[in-house]
Design a protein around this motif. Structure first.
Motif, PDB file in Angstrom:
ATOM      1  N   GLU A 154       0.844  -1.202   0.000  1.00 57.69           N
ATOM      2  CA  GLU A 154       0.000   0.000   0.000  1.00 57.69           C
ATOM      3  C   GLU A 154       0.876   1.248   0.000  1.00 57.69           C
ATOM      4  O   GLU A 154       0.606   2.212  -0.736  1.00 57.69           O
ATOM      5  N   ILE A 196      -5.158  -1.439  -4.066  1.00 61.86           N
ATOM      6  CA  ILE A 196      -5.749  -0.122  -4.348  1.00 61.86           C
ATOM      7  C   ILE A 196      -7.020   0.072  -3.519  1.00 61.86           C
ATOM      8  O   ILE A 196      -7.248   1.145  -2.934  1.00 61.86           O
ATOM      9  N   LYS A 197      -7.858  -0.952  -3.451  1.00 61.37           N
ATOM     10  CA  LYS A 197      -9.107  -0.861  -2.683  1.00 61.37           C
ATOM     11  C   LYS A 197      -8.817  -0.568  -1.218  1.00 61.37           C
ATOM     12  O   LYS A 197      -9.435   0.328  -0.614  1.00 61.37           O
ATOM     13  N   ARG A 200      -7.353   3.031  -0.819  1.00 63.28           N
ATOM     14  CA  ARG A 200      -8.405   4.041  -0.966  1.00 63.28           C
ATOM     15  C   ARG A 200      -9.220   4.167   0.318  1.00 63.28           C
ATOM     16  O   ARG A 200      -9.557   5.276   0.753  1.00 63.28           O
ATOM     17  N   LYS A 201      -9.577   3.028   0.914  1.00 62.34           N
ATOM     18  CA  LYS A 201     -10.372   3.059   2.141  1.00 62.34           C
ATOM     19  C   LYS A 201      -9.621   3.768   3.268  1.00 62.34           C
ATOM     20  O   LYS A 201     -10.203   4.584   3.997  1.00 62.34           O
ATOM     21  N   LEU A 203      -7.275   6.034   2.967  1.00 63.76           N
ATOM     22  CA  LEU A 203      -7.212   7.466   2.649  1.00 63.76           C
ATOM     23  C   LEU A 203      -8.537   8.147   2.971  1.00 63.76           C
ATOM     24  O   LEU A 203      -8.580   9.241   3.542  1.00 63.76           O
ATOM     25  N   THR A 204      -9.625   7.482   2.608  1.00 66.55           N
ATOM     26  CA  THR A 204     -10.955   8.047   2.868  1.00 66.55           C
ATOM     27  C   THR A 204     -11.233   8.131   4.365  1.00 66.55           C
ATOM     28  O   THR A 204     -11.723   9.156   4.870  1.00 66.55           O
ATOM     29  N   GLU A 211      -7.064  11.452  -3.716  1.00 69.04           N
ATOM     30  CA  GLU A 211      -7.722  10.174  -3.984  1.00 69.04           C
ATOM     31  C   GLU A 211      -7.127   9.563  -5.242  1.00 69.04           C
ATOM     32  O   GLU A 211      -6.576  10.269  -6.099  1.00 69.04           O
ATOM     33  N   ILE A 212      -7.223   8.252  -5.342  1.00 70.08           N
ATOM     34  CA  ILE A 212      -6.720   7.532  -6.512  1.00 70.08           C
ATOM     35  C   ILE A 212      -7.909   7.210  -7.392  1.00 70.08           C
ATOM     36  O   ILE A 212      -8.778   6.406  -7.036  1.00 70.08           O
ATOM     37  N   GLU A 213      -7.963   7.868  -8.528  1.00 65.54           N
ATOM     38  CA  GLU A 213      -9.095   7.721  -9.445  1.00 65.54           C
ATOM     39  C   GLU A 213      -8.805   6.631 -10.467  1.00 65.54           C
ATOM     40  O   GLU A 213      -7.730   6.589 -11.071  1.00 65.54           O
ATOM     41  N   TYR A 220      -4.760   4.282 -13.380  1.00 64.57           N
ATOM     42  CA  TYR A 220      -5.123   5.145 -12.252  1.00 64.57           C
ATOM     43  C   TYR A 220      -4.456   6.510 -12.367  1.00 64.57           C
ATOM     44  O   TYR A 220      -3.412   6.657 -13.002  1.00 64.57           O
ATOM     45  N   LEU A 222      -3.766  10.108  -9.768  1.00 67.60           N
ATOM     46  CA  LEU A 222      -3.903  10.733  -8.455  1.00 67.60           C
ATOM     47  C   LEU A 222      -4.581  12.092  -8.608  1.00 67.60           C
ATOM     48  O   LEU A 222      -4.212  12.878  -9.479  1.00 67.60           O
TER      49      LEU A 222
END
Length: 225
Positions: A154, A196-197, A200-201, A203-204, A211-213, A220, A222
């Motif tokens: 990560e 990535i999942k 993302r969690k 970071l949120t 965020e990683i789009e 992806y 940033l």
């Protein structure tokens, strides 16, 4: 960060590999000119440790190849040939540094860190984007001044995305950089999706302003939000 070691002495190669892997670098190796030429032609690296004297060619020709390909991999020449002419030629061809053998592994690590920091993060020891702060020295991540715990992959994904914050990163490039060049033999990218999942969690949950789009079908990017 991903390193390529080009070295024909087995014991030296193994010592360098172990030293850098202990510092959490992804390390690839090549023990001859042909294998090294193939690797630098196909893959990208943050830093290449380049021996000049190889059994089947001159390492400086590999440096020329890198520059002809338009790649910006950092290069440290690591060689027992410590003549002034070799140093000047290597630096003129675009090498970033020259480390003569023998050397202490601690110095090798320091040189690699300096190259990566200068090339990827404008020489900064502390990387800040939005409300996220990363210290590569101890691999720590803080969001709003609170430490966030990431596992090794990560962290590597986050650092790679930040070092490429203005670019669209393909799934293949991300996989090769974080997991190594052998990843091109993998059947799927499910392991990337999982990391990535989870990232993302985290970071949120920490209310990060980045965020990683996901860009469907490509990779992806940033985003600062």
């Amino acid at each position: 960060m991903k390193i390529l070691i080009i070295e024909d002495e087995p014991e030296m190669l193994e010592n360098m590999r172990q030293t850098l892997e202990r510092e959490y670098y992804t390390v690839e190796t090549a023990s001859d000119y042909k294998k090294a030429s193939t690797k630098i032609g196909v893959y990208d690296y943050d830093c290449v440790l380049l021996d000049i004297t190889l059994p089947d060619g001159n390492g400086l020709e590999l440096l020329k190849q890198l520059k002809q390909l338009g790649k910006d991999d950092g290069v440290i020449i690591v060689s027992a040939k410590d003549s002034l002419d070799d140093r000047i030629k290597g630096l003129n061809l675009g090498a970033d540094d020259y480390l003569p053998k023998p050397f202490h592994m601690a110095e090798l690590h320091a040189r690699v860190k300096a190259i990566v920091r200068r090339r990827s993060f404008d020489g900064n020891k502390l990387i800040e984007i939005g409300n996220v702060s990363i210290n590569p020295e101890n691999r720590s991540v803080h969001i709003n001044d609170k430490e966030v715990t990431l596992n090794r992959k990560e962290y590597d994904v986050l650092l790679y995305m930040i070092s490429n914050k203005t670019r669209l990163v393909t799934k293949t490039a991300l996989a090769e950089h974080v997991w190594g060049d052998h990843i091109d033999q993998a059947d799927s990218f499910d392991f990337i999706y999982s990391q990535i999942k989870n990232l993302r969690k985290k970071l949120t949950d920490a209310t990060a302003t980045i965020e990683i789009e996901a860009v469907y079908g490509v990779g992806y990017k940033l985003q600062v939000v």
